[in-house]
Design an enzyme around this catalytic site. Structure first.
Site, PDB file in Angstrom:
ATOM      1  N   LEU A 179      -6.226   5.288   8.672  1.00  0.00           N
ATOM      2  CA  LEU A 179      -7.202   6.320   8.292  1.00  0.00           C
ATOM      3  C   LEU A 179      -7.588   7.145   9.527  1.00  0.00           C
ATOM      4  O   LEU A 179      -7.863   8.336   9.434  1.00  0.00           O
ATOM      5  CB  LEU A 179      -8.461   5.680   7.710  1.00  0.00           C
ATOM      6  N   GLU A 180      -7.576   6.485  10.681  1.00  0.00           N
ATOM      7  CA  GLU A 180      -7.948   7.169  11.918  1.00  0.00           C
ATOM      8  C   GLU A 180      -6.994   8.331  12.217  1.00  0.00           C
ATOM      9  O   GLU A 180      -7.426   9.431  12.548  1.00  0.00           O
ATOM     10  CB  GLU A 180      -7.918   6.178  13.110  1.00  0.00           C
TER      11      GLU A 180
ATOM     12  N   GLU B 273       0.847  -1.212   0.000  1.00  0.00           N
ATOM     13  CA  GLU B 273       0.000   0.000   0.000  1.00  0.00           C
ATOM     14  C   GLU B 273       0.868   1.242   0.000  1.00  0.00           C
ATOM     15  O   GLU B 273       0.564   2.247  -0.617  1.00  0.00           O
ATOM     16  CB  GLU B 273      -0.897   0.022   1.242  1.00  0.00           C
TER      17      GLU B 273
ATOM     18  N   TYR C   3     -13.720  27.692   0.474  1.00  0.00           N
ATOM     19  CA  TYR C   3     -13.614  26.240   0.300  1.00  0.00           C
ATOM     20  C   TYR C   3     -12.394  25.853  -0.532  1.00  0.00           C
ATOM     21  O   TYR C   3     -11.900  24.740  -0.450  1.00  0.00           O
ATOM     22  CB  TYR C   3     -14.909  25.622  -0.240  1.00  0.00           C
TER      23      TYR C   3
ATOM     24  N   LYS D 128     -11.257   4.161   1.737  1.00  0.00           N
ATOM     25  CA  LYS D 128     -10.233   3.499   0.909  1.00  0.00           C
ATOM     26  C   LYS D 128     -11.012   2.650  -0.101  1.00  0.00           C
ATOM     27  O   LYS D 128     -11.751   1.741   0.278  1.00  0.00           O
ATOM     28  CB  LYS D 128      -9.360   2.627   1.815  1.00  0.00           C
TER      29      LYS D 128
END
Ligand code: PEP
Ligand code: MN
Length: 488
Positions: free
Chosen positions: A437-438, A387, A419, A464
């Protein structure tokens, strides 16, 4: 030196003959910030094509909030010297302390300006004035943020006392505490007072920082012509929508040339600007009035539980008296203020006695939402070696909550959340390979909170799309987290 000495002081003209323009205001143009060598040179080339001779670019940017782009610093100075060499323009930048002055002088900067936030600080001005001693370069002094002639001319006196004769002022508008459609409020009357006190000092107009948005520039430029400003400082960027600072108010060099070419002196433009500001101010009064009526509703409940009558005669008389003093302080005719108060008070009594109803129209504290959805990034997040090597596609969704009333009313993006800046931040964070991801989500929420102080809460979901699970055929695996940012 005293303020009254300005009456007899004779300033020297700022520019060598070859650079001075007669009849039309002297033009200084260039990007808000120098961002890259390419951006500086491309902007200068296009401005040179339109005959601009004085080039500005901010190297050190005084930002209201920390964590924003603060300018490229010293490495940008050679880009400016390149502009002078290539296009024979005079080059200028903003200085905010002695170190900036020293570096600017060392790199042969031709003129400097002092920003609105610095003008208000006597220590900073004294330090700059001393660092500039003996240099003889033109210094343009922006007005301070608050409408204090004392702070502005006091700063001017410090520069003159230190020996500067090539000094000029820049009117860049004031923060007068109420928001109109313009980013900063121009005070034309105050400028004519300054002219009388310091008749030999040139006054430039900076329509870009008054406007905050390029749509307001035509009227401001027409007004500048009408009021005989000595010069204009205008922000121009080769690609304004990519600008790292002040994107909404910058013009492309072509737009700038066209605007200056077609503008004519106009008193009508000034009238329209003032009318726009009156309308916004009226709307603010109405907004405050609606808020006051809500308070009346609340006070009614408290009085009921305390078994008090809506009318408290003593309190009423006391307020009327206090208003006399307030009227004096604000130079408002006392009878006008007391009549207004009586009308408002009567309405309040009617609300409190239940004769009139008042429903919640309080708009100013409500929450608004920006959603950035379906953003795709290719990145190298994940625990497994492949990955980290091969990468994966991620989808990001973010919902941001904040009070947007100010930006909705004023049309000034600085009062809201841009934005495009949010996207930039997300892009930067997604580029940093992160195993979980956390942790990635946590970092993004942290950074959003510090970069956008207006935020009250944000939710971020990262998916993901092709997780490392054998024969996975779902749409992806997501992690979602919400942050509530504490407000004082
Ligand atoms: C600028 O000229 O880019 C600037 C920061 O202006 P001000 O000091 O007027 O805000
Ligand atoms: Mn700017």
């Amino acid at each position: 030196m005293k303020m009254s000495d300005l009456l007899h002081f004779t300033a020297k003209s700022l520019w060598p003959e070859a650079y001075a323009t007669d009849n039309t205001p002297q033009l200084i143009a260039g990007p808000c910030s120098a961002e890259s060598r390419e951006q500086v040179l491309a902007t200068a080339e296009a401005l040179d094509h339109h005959g601009v001779k004085l080039f500005r670019a901010g190297i050190w940017k005084p930002r209201t909030y920390p964590g924003q782009f603060e300018g490229v610093g010293e490495k940008g100075l050679p880009w400016l010297t390149e502009v002078r060499k290539k296009y024979r323009m005079l080059i200028g930048t903003e200085v905010g302390n002695a170190k900036h002055v020293e570096l600017a002088l060392r790199h042969g900067i031709d003129f400097v300006w002092i920003g609105a936030r610095t003008t208000a600080s006597p220590f900073a001005i004294q330090e700059i004035a001393e660092a500039l001693k003996g240099s003889d370069i033109p210094i343009l002094l922006k007005n301070p943020l608050s409408p204090s002639v004392g702070l502005w001319l006091g700063a001017l006196l410090r520069l003159i006392e230190a020996g500067s004769k090539k000094v000029a002022l820049i009117h860049r508008g004031f923060d007068i505490g109420t928001h109109t459609a313009l980013r900063n409020t121009p005070l034309w009357e105050l400028i004519s007072e300054v002219r009388q006190v310091a008749p030999s000092i040139s006054i430039y107009l900076d329509p870009s920082h008054i406007a905050g948005h390029k749509n307001y520039l035509p009227k401001l430029i027409q007004t500048a012509y009408h009021l005989h400003y000595d010069g204009l400082m205008l922000e121009s960027h080769i690609a304004p929508n990519k600008a790292l600072t002040d994107p909404a108010q910058q013009l492309t060099p072509d737009e700038l040339a066209k605007l200056l070419h077609t503008a004519t002196p106009s008193e009508v433009a000034q009238l329209e600007l003032l009318r726009d500001q009156l309308t916004t101010t009226d709307n603010q009064l109405i907004d405050r009035f609606a808020h006051r009526r809500l308070l009346s509703q609340e006070i009614a409940k408290v009085k009921q539980s305390l078994r008090l009558q809506p009318l408290q005669e003593e309190q009423y008389q006391l307020r009327l008296q206090q208003l006399q003093a307030t009227a004096e302080e604000y130079h408002i005719p006392a009878d006008l203020l007391s009549q207004l108060y009586q009308l408002v008070h009567r309405d309040s009594l009617e609300i409190q006695s239940g004769e009139k109803k008042c429903t919640n129209t309080n708009f100013s504290t409500s929450q608004h939402t920006i959603t950035l959805s379906g953003l795709r990034f290719f990145a190298y997040h994940g625990l497994l070696p492949h990955e980290k090597r091969i990468g994966n596609t991620f989808e990001l969704n973010a919902t941001l909550h904040f009070p947007a009333t100010e930006v909705m009313k004023s049309g000034n993006l600085e009062k809201g959340i841009n934005y495009a800046e949010v996207y930039q931040l997300l892009q930067q964070e997604m580029r940093i390979p992160t195993e979980l991801l956390e942790t990635l989500t946590y970092r993004i929420l942290q950074r959003l909170g510090s970069a956008f102080p207006l935020l009250t809460s944000a939710t971020v979901t990262i998916t993901k799309l092709a997780p490392p699970i054998p024969s996975f055929d779902g749409e992806g695996v997501s992690f979602t987290a919400t942050a509530n940012y504490k407000k004082e």
